[in-house]
Scaffold this motif. Structure first.
Motif, PDB file in Angstrom:
ATOM      1  N   TYR A  57       0.829  -1.198   0.000  1.00  0.00           N
ATOM      2  CA  TYR A  57       0.000   0.000   0.000  1.00  0.00           C
ATOM      3  C   TYR A  57       0.867   1.254   0.000  1.00  0.00           C
ATOM      4  CZ  TYR A  57      -3.664   3.349   0.861  1.00  0.00           C
ATOM      5  OH  TYR A  57      -4.518   4.417   0.713  1.00  0.00           O
ATOM      6  N   ARG A  58       1.921   1.231   0.809  1.00  0.00           N
ATOM      7  CA  ARG A  58       2.813   2.384   0.861  1.00  0.00           C
ATOM      8  C   ARG A  58       3.469   2.631  -0.497  1.00  0.00           C
ATOM      9  NH1 ARG A  58       7.388   1.757   5.180  1.00  0.00           N
ATOM     10  NH2 ARG A  58       7.959   0.116   3.685  1.00  0.00           N
ATOM     11  N   GLN A  59       3.859   1.567  -1.176  1.00  0.00           N
ATOM     12  CA  GLN A  59       4.451   1.707  -2.513  1.00  0.00           C
ATOM     13  C   GLN A  59       3.469   2.362  -3.470  1.00  0.00           C
ATOM     14  OE1 GLN A  59       7.055   1.548  -4.353  1.00  0.00           O
ATOM     15  NE2 GLN A  59       6.105   1.451  -6.383  1.00  0.00           N
ATOM     16  N   TRP A  60       2.226   1.904  -3.451  1.00  0.00           N
ATOM     17  CA  TRP A  60       1.217   2.451  -4.365  1.00  0.00           C
ATOM     18  C   TRP A  60       0.980   3.934  -4.098  1.00  0.00           C
ATOM     19  CZ3 TRP A  60      -3.987   4.026  -3.144  1.00  0.00           C
ATOM     20  CH2 TRP A  60      -4.725   4.416  -4.273  1.00  0.00           C
ATOM     21  N   LEU A  61       0.743   4.276  -2.824  1.00  0.00           N
ATOM     22  CA  LEU A  61       0.387   5.656  -2.520  1.00  0.00           C
ATOM     23  C   LEU A  61       1.562   6.605  -2.726  1.00  0.00           C
ATOM     24  CD1 LEU A  61      -2.171   7.134  -1.580  1.00  0.00           C
ATOM     25  CD2 LEU A  61      -1.205   7.148   0.721  1.00  0.00           C
ATOM     26  N   THR A  62       2.756   6.195  -2.315  1.00  0.00           N
ATOM     27  CA  THR A  62       3.903   7.095  -2.485  1.00  0.00           C
ATOM     28  C   THR A  62       4.296   7.238  -3.953  1.00  0.00           C
ATOM     29  OG1 THR A  62       5.427   5.257  -2.014  1.00  0.00           O
ATOM     30  CG2 THR A  62       4.836   6.712  -0.174  1.00  0.00           C
ATOM     31  N   HIS A  63       4.108   6.177  -4.742  1.00  0.00           N
ATOM     32  CA  HIS A  63       4.382   6.322  -6.169  1.00  0.00           C
ATOM     33  C   HIS A  63       3.346   7.237  -6.807  1.00  0.00           C
ATOM     34  CE1 HIS A  63       4.756   4.515 -10.448  1.00  0.00           C
ATOM     35  NE2 HIS A  63       5.567   5.535 -10.301  1.00  0.00           N
ATOM     36  N   LYS A  64       2.088   6.980  -6.524  1.00  0.00           N
ATOM     37  CA  LYS A  64       1.010   7.751  -7.143  1.00  0.00           C
ATOM     38  C   LYS A  64       1.136   9.247  -6.846  1.00  0.00           C
ATOM     39  CE  LYS A  64      -1.909   6.050  -8.903  1.00  0.00           C
ATOM     40  NZ  LYS A  64      -2.109   5.760 -10.344  1.00  0.00           N
ATOM     41  N   LEU A  65       1.441   9.582  -5.594  1.00  0.00           N
ATOM     42  CA  LEU A  65       1.375  10.976  -5.168  1.00  0.00           C
ATOM     43  C   LEU A  65       2.730  11.655  -4.995  1.00  0.00           C
ATOM     44  CD1 LEU A  65      -1.480  10.744  -2.500  1.00  0.00           C
ATOM     45  CD2 LEU A  65      -1.671  11.320  -4.918  1.00  0.00           C
ATOM     46  N   ALA A  66       3.817  10.877  -4.951  1.00  0.00           N
ATOM     47  CA  ALA A  66       5.120  11.486  -4.672  1.00  0.00           C
ATOM     48  C   ALA A  66       6.150  11.188  -5.755  1.00  0.00           C
ATOM     49  CB  ALA A  66       5.627  11.020  -3.299  1.00  0.00           C
ATOM     50  N   THR A  67       6.603   9.952  -5.866  1.00  0.00           N
ATOM     51  CA  THR A  67       7.704   9.665  -6.793  1.00  0.00           C
ATOM     52  C   THR A  67       7.280   9.743  -8.254  1.00  0.00           C
ATOM     53  OG1 THR A  67       7.304   7.272  -6.566  1.00  0.00           O
ATOM     54  CG2 THR A  67       8.937   8.252  -5.112  1.00  0.00           C
ATOM     55  N   TRP A  68       5.987   9.768  -8.524  1.00  0.00           N
ATOM     56  CA  TRP A  68       5.512  10.017  -9.893  1.00  0.00           C
ATOM     57  C   TRP A  68       6.011  11.389 -10.360  1.00  0.00           C
ATOM     58  CZ3 TRP A  68       1.346   6.449 -11.510  1.00  0.00           C
ATOM     59  CH2 TRP A  68       0.996   6.581 -12.849  1.00  0.00           C
ATOM     60  N   HIS A  69       6.065  12.324  -9.441  1.00  0.00           N
ATOM     61  CA  HIS A  69       6.597  13.650  -9.769  1.00  0.00           C
ATOM     62  C   HIS A  69       8.040  13.540 -10.244  1.00  0.00           C
ATOM     63  CE1 HIS A  69       3.418  16.405  -8.263  1.00  0.00           C
ATOM     64  NE2 HIS A  69       3.123  15.404  -7.454  1.00  0.00           N
ATOM     65  N   ASP A  70       8.837  12.681  -9.583  1.00  0.00           N
ATOM     66  CA  ASP A  70      10.237  12.522  -9.960  1.00  0.00           C
ATOM     67  C   ASP A  70      10.369  11.913 -11.353  1.00  0.00           C
ATOM     68  OD1 ASP A  70      10.950  13.442  -7.432  1.00  0.00           O
ATOM     69  OD2 ASP A  70      10.910  11.429  -6.576  1.00  0.00           O
ATOM     70  N   GLU A 109       4.787  15.369 -12.553  1.00  0.00           N
ATOM     71  CA  GLU A 109       3.422  15.670 -12.143  1.00  0.00           C
ATOM     72  C   GLU A 109       2.913  14.548 -11.257  1.00  0.00           C
ATOM     73  OE1 GLU A 109       0.767  15.579 -15.509  1.00  0.00           O
ATOM     74  OE2 GLU A 109       1.905  13.967 -16.425  1.00  0.00           O
ATOM     75  N   SER A 110       1.749  14.748 -10.672  1.00  0.00           N
ATOM     76  CA  SER A 110       1.134  13.708  -9.854  1.00  0.00           C
ATOM     77  C   SER A 110       0.566  12.613 -10.739  1.00  0.00           C
ATOM     78  CB  SER A 110       0.015  14.309  -8.997  1.00  0.00           C
ATOM     79  OG  SER A 110      -0.659  13.298  -8.267  1.00  0.00           O
ATOM     80  N   GLY A 111       0.512  11.410 -10.205  1.00  0.00           N
ATOM     81  CA  GLY A 111      -0.121  10.309 -10.925  1.00  0.00           C
ATOM     82  C   GLY A 111      -1.590  10.170 -10.602  1.00  0.00           C
ATOM     83  N   CYS A 112      -2.143  11.122  -9.864  1.00  0.00           N
ATOM     84  CA  CYS A 112      -3.554  11.093  -9.465  1.00  0.00           C
ATOM     85  C   CYS A 112      -4.272  12.279 -10.091  1.00  0.00           C
ATOM     86  CB  CYS A 112      -3.671  11.147  -7.945  1.00  0.00           C
ATOM     87  SG  CYS A 112      -5.363  11.235  -7.321  1.00  0.00           S
ATOM     88  N   VAL A 113      -5.486  12.041 -10.603  1.00  0.00           N
ATOM     89  CA  VAL A 113      -6.272  13.118 -11.210  1.00  0.00           C
ATOM     90  C   VAL A 113      -7.521  13.451 -10.401  1.00  0.00           C
ATOM     91  CG1 VAL A 113      -5.408  12.652 -13.527  1.00  0.00           C
ATOM     92  CG2 VAL A 113      -7.503  11.495 -12.738  1.00  0.00           C
ATOM     93  N   GLY A 114      -7.705  12.790  -9.254  1.00  0.00           N
ATOM     94  CA  GLY A 114      -8.821  13.126  -8.381  1.00  0.00           C
ATOM     95  C   GLY A 114     -10.170  12.620  -8.829  1.00  0.00           C
TER      96      GLY A 114
END
Length: 379
Positions: free
Chosen positions: A327-340, A344-349
């Motif tokens: 779960y931590r991998q999914w959320l941190t990738h989606k919202l944090a490391t996707w930027h790297d 941009e964010s990997g989430c569109v809301g």
């Protein structure tokens, strides 16, 4: 839409919408749009306006999705359903190549033919346009191009719709992805139902959209029309209650990788992968070899998920053996490391991951819980 668009915005009625579908089909496009099926609004082929979900809306909450009747005949009076347009561009399963043994004992490798039918997507929401843009960067516009995705994407025409309804699970306004359509479309519709009747304002967003618009029956939008058009997504934005601090989340999550909230959510999470399958941007996949009775083998790519324990399996086993780590991998990738990776964010809301989680885990709630007890701020 601004008042300066008066000359490029038309008002059409339901018959005009039918003319648009016919014009797209005459140009060779398969028209794909929302249909009501099995208790949900999904995307499938439509040939006529009558196939659209007139008079239906959705009620969504964490772990809950239901259709209800509206008190009018709105064709686009719902938020988003379980499917995204991803299934047509980054398909759930794709044969990459086949290999067959030849009479002389050699092997013949045959790349799979690229299937890229011309399709017009009808009813694409602003958050979904943003999601398509994200996958474009991953598969088409980066250093490593997925030829099949690129071919399918280049064959698509996008007819967007400004959102007149927000689900309880939507948070696009805080992500800067909606509910108003601003870019990435060929045509944009705004559905208007008032004392004057049932109409659709339609605006072009590309050269082909301009050509299609010119041939549609209708009248130019007045200043009052433009004000009504602009008000639709404004009302929708005002109704959205969930939010996410898109700018502050990456640093927040990365300095709280050992926060106890990860285990708390893991105790609820079924690791079922529903969130990643419903997500319009997730792109995890796996390759596997499949043989047939004729002696040929085929390498196939299919959707996978970082929630599956096998996804991170290496020679010594899975590097993410716990639900907490996945779960931590999914959320941190989606919202944090996707930027790297992609800037941009990997989430569109869009909120699909909230509605279609069987236990109602809410991505905005999880981030808020970590933010309210920021262990990294004083570390």
């Amino acid at each position: 839409m601004q008042a300066t668009l008066a000359d490029t915005v038309k008002l059409i009625d339901r018959a005009g919408l039918a003319v648009l579908l016919s014009a797209l089909q005459a140009r060779g496009y398969e028209t794909i749009g929302p249909v009501r099926r099995d208790g949900a609004i999904v995307y499938d082929r439509i040939d006529e306006v009558s196939e659209l979900p007139a008079g239906w809306t959705d009620r969504q909450a964490p772990g809950s999705y239901r259709l209800e009747r509206r008190d009018d005949d709105a064709l686009f009076g719902y938020a988003v359903g379980p499917q995204s347009w991803k299934r047509y561009l980054f398909t759930p399963q794709q044969t990459l190549f086949s290999v067959a043994r030849q009479p002389d004992g050699g092997l013949a490798f045959t790349p799979a033919a690229l299937a890229a039918p011309k399709r017009a997507f009808i009813g694409v929401r602003a958050c979904e346009l943003a999601a398509i843009g994200i996958q474009d960067r991953v598969f088409r516009d980066g250093e490593h191009v997925d030829a099949a995705y690129g071919a399918r994407r280049d064959a698509v025409l996008l007819v967007a719709v400004n959102c007149a309804v927000a689900a309880d699970t939507c948070f696009c306004s805080s992500m800067g992805t909606g509910p108003a359509v601003s870019s990435g479309h060929d045509l944009a519709l705004t559905e208007l139902i008032d004392a004057a009747g049932h109409h659709f304002a339609i605006e072009a967003g590309s050269a082909i959209g301009t050509q299609l618009l010119a041939d549609l029956p209708g009248r130019a939008a007045s200043a009052d029309d433009l004000a009504a058009i602009h008000a639709v997504p404004q009302r929708t934005a005002a109704s959205i209650s969930r939010s996410l601090d898109a700018g502050g989340v990456p640093a927040l999550l990365m300095r709280n990788l050992e926060h106890p909230r990860w285990q708390e959510v893991a105790d609820r999470c079924l690791s079922c992968a529903n969130c990643t399958l419903a997500c319009p941007t997730c792109f995890c996949s796996t390759n596997e070899e499949v043989t047939d009775l004729a002696g040929a083998a085929h390498q196939e790519r299919r959707w996978d998920s970082c929630f599956n324990v096998e996804f991170s399996h290496l020679g010594h086993g899975s590097v993410r053996g716990s639900v907490k780590s996945r779960y931590r991998q999914w959320l941190t990738h989606k919202l944090a490391t996707w930027h790297d990776q992609f800037g941009e964010s990997g989430c569109v809301g869009c909120g699909r991951c909230i509605s279609w989680c069987p236990v109602g885990i809410d991505i905005t709630e999880e981030v808020a819980a970590i933010a309210s007890d920021d262990r990294g701020a004083t570390a």
